[in-house]
Write a protein that holds these residues in place. Structure first.
Motif, PDB file in Angstrom:
ATOM      1  N   SER A  54       0.907  -1.024   0.096  1.00  0.00           N
ATOM      2  CA  SER A  54       0.055   0.154   0.087  1.00  0.00           C
ATOM      3  C   SER A  54       0.839   1.157  -0.107  1.00  0.00           C
ATOM      4  O   SER A  54       2.187   1.156   0.544  1.00  0.00           O
ATOM      5  N   GLY A  55       0.194   2.274  -0.583  1.00  0.00           N
ATOM      6  CA  GLY A  55       1.132   3.566  -0.534  1.00  0.00           C
ATOM      7  C   GLY A  55       0.243   4.680  -1.098  1.00  0.00           C
ATOM      8  O   GLY A  55      -0.828   4.525  -1.680  1.00  0.00           O
ATOM      9  N   LYS A  61      -4.046   7.349  -2.347  1.00  0.00           N
ATOM     10  CA  LYS A  61      -3.591   6.131  -1.741  1.00  0.00           C
ATOM     11  C   LYS A  61      -4.068   5.146  -2.304  1.00  0.00           C
ATOM     12  O   LYS A  61      -5.222   5.176  -2.886  1.00  0.00           O
ATOM     13  N   GLN A  63      -3.837   0.497  -3.026  1.00  0.00           N
ATOM     14  CA  GLN A  63      -3.059  -1.149  -2.420  1.00  0.00           C
ATOM     15  C   GLN A  63      -3.044  -1.966  -3.513  1.00  0.00           C
ATOM     16  O   GLN A  63      -3.737  -1.904  -4.433  1.00  0.00           O
ATOM     17  N   ASN A  77       8.061  -7.216   6.217  1.00  0.00           N
ATOM     18  CA  ASN A  77       7.295  -6.253   6.795  1.00  0.00           C
ATOM     19  C   ASN A  77       7.915  -4.905   6.873  1.00  0.00           C
ATOM     20  O   ASN A  77       8.601  -4.670   7.848  1.00  0.00           O
ATOM     21  N   LEU A  78       7.586  -4.120   5.962  1.00  0.00           N
ATOM     22  CA  LEU A  78       8.602  -2.785   5.685  1.00  0.00           C
ATOM     23  C   LEU A  78       7.407  -1.709   5.623  1.00  0.00           C
ATOM     24  O   LEU A  78       6.377  -1.453   4.871  1.00  0.00           O
ATOM     25  N   ASN A  79       7.509  -0.703   6.579  1.00  0.00           N
ATOM     26  CA  ASN A  79       6.586   0.426   6.779  1.00  0.00           C
ATOM     27  C   ASN A  79       7.572   1.680   6.749  1.00  0.00           C
ATOM     28  O   ASN A  79       8.472   2.128   7.472  1.00  0.00           O
ATOM     29  N   GLY A  81       6.016   4.989   6.195  1.00  0.00           N
ATOM     30  CA  GLY A  81       5.223   5.970   6.196  1.00  0.00           C
ATOM     31  C   GLY A  81       4.161   6.041   5.247  1.00  0.00           C
ATOM     32  O   GLY A  81       2.992   5.868   5.348  1.00  0.00           O
ATOM     33  N   ALA A  84       4.049   0.873   2.251  1.00  0.00           N
ATOM     34  CA  ALA A  84       4.124  -0.428   3.361  1.00  0.00           C
ATOM     35  C   ALA A  84       4.050  -1.661   2.427  1.00  0.00           C
ATOM     36  O   ALA A  84       3.471  -1.581   1.525  1.00  0.00           O
ATOM     37  N   SER A  86       3.914  -5.912   3.142  1.00  0.00           N
ATOM     38  CA  SER A  86       4.070  -6.985   4.173  1.00  0.00           C
ATOM     39  C   SER A  86       3.886  -8.358   3.195  1.00  0.00           C
ATOM     40  O   SER A  86       3.165  -8.331   2.360  1.00  0.00           O
ATOM     41  N   SER A 102      -2.561 -10.034   8.354  1.00  0.00           N
ATOM     42  CA  SER A 102      -2.704  -9.830   9.760  1.00  0.00           C
ATOM     43  C   SER A 102      -3.776 -10.220  10.689  1.00  0.00           C
ATOM     44  O   SER A 102      -3.614 -10.340  12.039  1.00  0.00           O
TER      45      SER A 102
END
Length: 126
Positions: A54-55, A61, A63, A77-79, A81, A84, A86, A102
């Motif tokens: 997502s971004g 925005k 996904q 799992n990278l976020n 800001g 992201a 996962s 999740s």
């Protein structure tokens, strides 16, 4: 003759069936609804992999979901800001139906909800 039939039955019961490993697949889709195509995996694949990205900011925005067969399970799992990524993996056929990596089912919470509903119905006499 009985010994032959017994031996034949034992042999048939001991033979393991070769089952195909299946995963739901899609590539860079905006919705999980587009990711319900079952695909037969290669013999080397052991996992069904789901990648959720997502971004963006505000109205921009979005996904994306990618699902595929995989020989390995990369844990990402990278976020950052505004973006992201996962991943989630599972190890049995068609186990990657959900796009929510999740979300886990809690059988205890489900059982308590059913029990509370049953008690309420019995007390009110419905």
């Amino acid at each position: 003759m009985k010994a032959f039939l017994f031996t034949l039955l034992a042999a048939v019961l001991c033979v393991e069936r070769a089952a195909s490993f299946l995963c739901y697949t899609c590539n860079d889709e905006p919705s999980n609804w587009n990711c319900v195509k079952p695909t037969k995996c290669a013999d080397t694949d052991k996992y069904c992999l789901t990648i959720y990205a997502s971004g963006g900011i505000g109205d921009k925005k979005g996904q994306r979901i990618t699902k595929k067969c995989s020989p390995v399970c990369p844990q990402t799992n990278l976020n950052l800001g505004v973006a992201a990524i996962s991943t989630s993996c599972c190890e049995h056929s068609l186990c990657n139906i959900s796009g929510a990596s999740s979300v886990k089912t809690s059988y205890t919470v489900m059982a308590m909800g059913i029990l509370a509903s049953l008690i309420y119905v019995l007390r009110t006499g419905l």
